[in-house]
Motif scaffolding. Structure first.
Motif, PDB file in Angstrom:
ATOM      1  N   LEU A 299      14.279  13.372  22.806  1.00  0.00           N
ATOM      2  CA  LEU A 299      12.884  12.954  22.965  1.00  0.00           C
ATOM      3  C   LEU A 299      12.530  11.730  22.123  1.00  0.00           C
ATOM      4  O   LEU A 299      11.869  10.810  22.596  1.00  0.00           O
ATOM      5  N   PHE A 300      12.969  11.729  20.864  1.00  0.00           N
ATOM      6  CA  PHE A 300      12.481  10.707  19.927  1.00  0.00           C
ATOM      7  C   PHE A 300      13.547   9.693  19.510  1.00  0.00           C
ATOM      8  O   PHE A 300      13.209   8.615  19.018  1.00  0.00           O
ATOM      9  N   LEU A 301      14.828  10.033  19.682  1.00  0.00           N
ATOM     10  CA  LEU A 301      15.914   9.101  19.359  1.00  0.00           C
ATOM     11  C   LEU A 301      16.917   9.088  20.509  1.00  0.00           C
ATOM     12  O   LEU A 301      18.026   9.605  20.379  1.00  0.00           O
ATOM     13  N   PRO A 302      16.538   8.524  21.636  1.00  0.00           N
ATOM     14  CA  PRO A 302      17.438   8.574  22.807  1.00  0.00           C
ATOM     15  C   PRO A 302      18.781   7.884  22.580  1.00  0.00           C
ATOM     16  O   PRO A 302      19.733   8.155  23.310  1.00  0.00           O
ATOM     17  N   TYR A 303      18.863   7.003  21.585  1.00  0.00           N
ATOM     18  CA  TYR A 303      20.133   6.348  21.264  1.00  0.00           C
ATOM     19  C   TYR A 303      20.879   7.049  20.138  1.00  0.00           C
ATOM     20  O   TYR A 303      21.859   6.524  19.626  1.00  0.00           O
ATOM     21  N   GLY A 304      20.403   8.227  19.745  1.00  0.00           N
ATOM     22  CA  GLY A 304      21.105   9.029  18.758  1.00  0.00           C
ATOM     23  C   GLY A 304      20.717   8.732  17.318  1.00  0.00           C
ATOM     24  O   GLY A 304      19.924   7.834  17.028  1.00  0.00           O
ATOM     25  N   LEU A 305      21.310   9.500  16.405  1.00  0.00           N
ATOM     26  CA  LEU A 305      21.020   9.333  14.986  1.00  0.00           C
ATOM     27  C   LEU A 305      21.433   7.958  14.476  1.00  0.00           C
ATOM     28  O   LEU A 305      20.867   7.462  13.504  1.00  0.00           O
ATOM     29  N   VAL A 306      22.419   7.358  15.128  1.00  0.00           N
ATOM     30  CA  VAL A 306      22.891   6.052  14.674  1.00  0.00           C
ATOM     31  C   VAL A 306      21.800   4.990  14.803  1.00  0.00           C
ATOM     32  O   VAL A 306      21.834   3.963  14.106  1.00  0.00           O
ATOM     33  N   SER A 307      20.816   5.233  15.672  1.00  0.00           N
ATOM     34  CA  SER A 307      19.733   4.260  15.865  1.00  0.00           C
ATOM     35  C   SER A 307      18.574   4.476  14.897  1.00  0.00           C
ATOM     36  O   SER A 307      17.613   3.710  14.913  1.00  0.00           O
ATOM     37  N   LEU A 308      18.643   5.515  14.053  1.00  0.00           N
ATOM     38  CA  LEU A 308      17.532   5.829  13.156  1.00  0.00           C
ATOM     39  C   LEU A 308      17.212   4.692  12.180  1.00  0.00           C
ATOM     40  O   LEU A 308      16.029   4.346  12.014  1.00  0.00           O
ATOM     41  N   PRO A 309      18.201   4.071  11.518  1.00  0.00           N
ATOM     42  CA  PRO A 309      17.859   2.935  10.636  1.00  0.00           C
ATOM     43  C   PRO A 309      17.161   1.802  11.377  1.00  0.00           C
ATOM     44  O   PRO A 309      16.212   1.200  10.843  1.00  0.00           O
ATOM     45  N   TRP A 310      17.600   1.503  12.590  1.00  0.00           N
ATOM     46  CA  TRP A 310      16.965   0.450  13.376  1.00  0.00           C
ATOM     47  C   TRP A 310      15.519   0.819  13.720  1.00  0.00           C
ATOM     48  O   TRP A 310      14.622  -0.030  13.650  1.00  0.00           O
ATOM     49  N   ARG A 311      15.286   2.101  14.068  1.00  0.00           N
ATOM     50  CA  ARG A 311      13.922   2.536  14.389  1.00  0.00           C
ATOM     51  C   ARG A 311      13.028   2.439  13.165  1.00  0.00           C
ATOM     52  O   ARG A 311      11.854   2.059  13.263  1.00  0.00           O
ATOM     53  N   ILE A 312      13.563   2.778  11.996  1.00  0.00           N
ATOM     54  CA  ILE A 312      12.765   2.692  10.764  1.00  0.00           C
ATOM     55  C   ILE A 312      12.417   1.240  10.451  1.00  0.00           C
ATOM     56  O   ILE A 312      11.272   0.923  10.111  1.00  0.00           O
ATOM     57  N   ARG A 313      13.413   0.346  10.583  1.00  0.00           N
ATOM     58  CA  ARG A 313      13.138  -1.079  10.332  1.00  0.00           C
ATOM     59  C   ARG A 313      12.126  -1.629  11.323  1.00  0.00           C
ATOM     60  O   ARG A 313      11.252  -2.424  10.959  1.00  0.00           O
ATOM     61  N   SER A 314      12.231  -1.204  12.585  1.00  0.00           N
ATOM     62  CA  SER A 314      11.285  -1.679  13.602  1.00  0.00           C
ATOM     63  C   SER A 314       9.875  -1.204  13.288  1.00  0.00           C
ATOM     64  O   SER A 314       8.900  -1.958  13.426  1.00  0.00           O
ATOM     65  N   ALA A 315       9.750   0.059  12.853  1.00  0.00           N
ATOM     66  CA  ALA A 315       8.424   0.593  12.515  1.00  0.00           C
ATOM     67  C   ALA A 315       7.834  -0.138  11.318  1.00  0.00           C
ATOM     68  O   ALA A 315       6.644  -0.475  11.306  1.00  0.00           O
ATOM     69  N   ARG A 316       8.660  -0.415  10.316  1.00  0.00           N
ATOM     70  CA  ARG A 316       8.172  -1.149   9.144  1.00  0.00           C
ATOM     71  C   ARG A 316       7.752  -2.557   9.525  1.00  0.00           C
ATOM     72  O   ARG A 316       6.722  -3.068   9.052  1.00  0.00           O
ATOM     73  N   SER A 317       8.553  -3.198  10.376  1.00  0.00           N
ATOM     74  CA  SER A 317       8.228  -4.558  10.817  1.00  0.00           C
ATOM     75  C   SER A 317       6.921  -4.574  11.597  1.00  0.00           C
ATOM     76  O   SER A 317       6.076  -5.467  11.423  1.00  0.00           O
ATOM     77  N   ALA A 318       6.734  -3.554  12.461  1.00  0.00           N
ATOM     78  CA  ALA A 318       5.495  -3.485  13.243  1.00  0.00           C
ATOM     79  C   ALA A 318       4.287  -3.285  12.336  1.00  0.00           C
ATOM     80  O   ALA A 318       3.232  -3.914  12.530  1.00  0.00           O
ATOM     81  N   ARG A 319       4.408  -2.417  11.320  1.00  0.00           N
ATOM     82  CA  ARG A 319       3.292  -2.196  10.398  1.00  0.00           C
ATOM     83  C   ARG A 319       3.002  -3.451   9.580  1.00  0.00           C
ATOM     84  O   ARG A 319       1.852  -3.778   9.308  1.00  0.00           O
ATOM     85  N   SER A 320       4.088  -4.156   9.207  1.00  0.00           N
ATOM     86  CA  SER A 320       3.903  -5.385   8.439  1.00  0.00           C
ATOM     87  C   SER A 320       3.179  -6.448   9.266  1.00  0.00           C
ATOM     88  O   SER A 320       2.259  -7.119   8.775  1.00  0.00           O
ATOM     89  N   LYS A 321       3.544  -6.587  10.531  1.00  0.00           N
ATOM     90  CA  LYS A 321       2.870  -7.555  11.397  1.00  0.00           C
ATOM     91  C   LYS A 321       1.416  -7.169  11.609  1.00  0.00           C
ATOM     92  O   LYS A 321       0.526  -8.030  11.614  1.00  0.00           O
ATOM     93  N   ALA A 322       1.186  -5.861  11.807  1.00  0.00           N
ATOM     94  CA  ALA A 322      -0.190  -5.401  11.993  1.00  0.00           C
ATOM     95  C   ALA A 322      -1.040  -5.689  10.755  1.00  0.00           C
ATOM     96  O   ALA A 322      -2.207  -6.096  10.847  1.00  0.00           O
ATOM     97  N   GLY A 323      -0.444  -5.529   9.563  1.00  0.00           N
ATOM     98  CA  GLY A 323      -1.159  -5.822   8.341  1.00  0.00           C
ATOM     99  C   GLY A 323      -1.495  -7.289   8.194  1.00  0.00           C
ATOM    100  O   GLY A 323      -2.606  -7.654   7.772  1.00  0.00           O
ATOM    101  N   ARG A 324      -0.556  -8.159   8.592  1.00  0.00           N
ATOM    102  CA  ARG A 324      -0.812  -9.592   8.524  1.00  0.00           C
ATOM    103  C   ARG A 324      -1.911 -10.007   9.504  1.00  0.00           C
ATOM    104  O   ARG A 324      -2.741 -10.861   9.210  1.00  0.00           O
TER     105      ARG A 324
END
Length: 331
Positions: A299-324
């Motif tokens: 449901l939440f990691l269709p590319y598996g656990l290996v994609s978790l670091p990428w998802r975390i970086r993407s979420a941080r990047s999105a929050r950073s852009k939203a803050g700017r």
């Protein structure tokens, strides 16, 4: 830039290697010597998960009977070493090649099958191997199983959990490196092309039949090496060791870890092997947690656990852009 990246990669590999070498020693120092056996079991499932991922994740051919290849090689290795007196290393290679030949034979008729039809075919293969090993008393010992000799190389006996861990670590490292290099080469790219679009792959001149059968054979060879290692780790094999539950666990491993990813194969094997041992004191809890984990990953990691670091970086990047954006809006 490439030199810096190579140095970083080399440093990471050296640190990882040192950690894997020291891990069982640290575990024993903390009085948990029995856990070293589980580490060796993880190595076995890393190998077979990588082989299954080559077939399913990289080529797009599903298999839910891979425990059958493990069982064939485990019994073969036990017979080669115990009854025929063949040394461990040749026995392991011969067992892997036997599984590869049978995988080749299964891959040829499977060329005409796709999707759930192929899954049913491999399911039937796994069930047939399990039942045959149970009733063929003269060869396999039937339901009572058979003992497996201690693995030895040049007179050195791997009769302790620690020594066998290092043997399994070396074999696993060789298999992972070989698999990674193969997947980066022309055959590996051809397998991924077959997975993405058979029509496009055929238009580019890729022989679909050749590479599909090749994937089955390579995947079975990996399962065979893992089966041989498992037999000499446990020092006993029986039909209960290679039932359909094992095949489903292997399939869940590559789904949880990440389809089409070598690190995903490793992560999935570690996760699905350690979980039953961590929660073994509560009856049926490992099965429940495995099912829940698989659902959550799908449901939440269709590319598996290996994609978790990428998802975390993407979420941080999105929050950073939203803050700017908010900051510029306030200004």
């Amino acid at each position: 830039m490439r030199l810096v990246n190579n140095l970083r990669k080399g440093t990471r590999n050296a640190l990882l290697g040192a950690a894997l070498i020291l891990l069982p020693l640290i575990t024993i120092a903390f009085g948990r010597a029995y856990v070293v056996y589980i580490y060796s079991l993880v190595m076995v499932y890393v190998i077979v998960s990588l082989g299954l991922n080559i077939l399913t994740g990289y080529t797009g051919q599903i298999s839910i009977g891979h425990a059958g290849f493990m069982g064939i090689a485990a019994y073969a290795s036990a017979i080669f070493t115990g009854r025929l007196g063949i040394p461990f290393l040749p026995s392991m290679v011969l067992s892997g090649l036997l599984a590869a030949v049978i995988g080749l034979g299964l891959g040829v008729p499977a060329l005409r099958l796709h999707g759930h039809y192929l899954a049913i075919c491999t399911l039937g293969f796994g069930v047939a191997v399990n039942q045959l090993s149970a009733v063929w008393d003269g060869l396999t010992g039937g339901y009572q199983g058979m003992k497996v000799p201690v693995a030895s190389i040049l007179g050195f006996r791997f009769d302790t959990d620690l020594s066998y861990y290092y043997l399994a670590l070396v074999v696993t490292w060789l298999m992972v490196v070989a698999g990674r290099n193969m997947l980066r080469s022309r055959p590996g790219r051809a397998l991924m092309a077959v997975r993405d679009s058979e029509v496009a792959a055929q238009a580019m001149g890729i022989n679909l039949a050749k590479y599909k059968v090749f994937a089955f054979a390579i995947s079975a060879f990996y399962a065979g090496i893992a089966g041989s290692l498992y037999a000499h780790l446990v020092k006993y094999v029986s039909p209960y060791d290679f039932n359909m539950g094992v095949s489903m666990t292997l399939l869940a491993s590559i789904c949880v870890g990440g389809l089409g990813s070598v690190p995903g194969s490793i992560l999935g094997a570690i996760f699905m092997t350690l979980m039953p041992h961590v929660f073994s004191r509560v009856k049926n809890l490992p099965l429940v947690l495995s099912g829940i984990s698989l659902i959550l990953v799908v449901l939440f990691l269709p590319y598996g656990l290996v994609s978790l670091p990428w998802r975390i970086r993407s979420a941080r990047s999105a929050r950073s852009k939203a803050g700017r954006v908010e900051t510029s809006g306030d200004a």
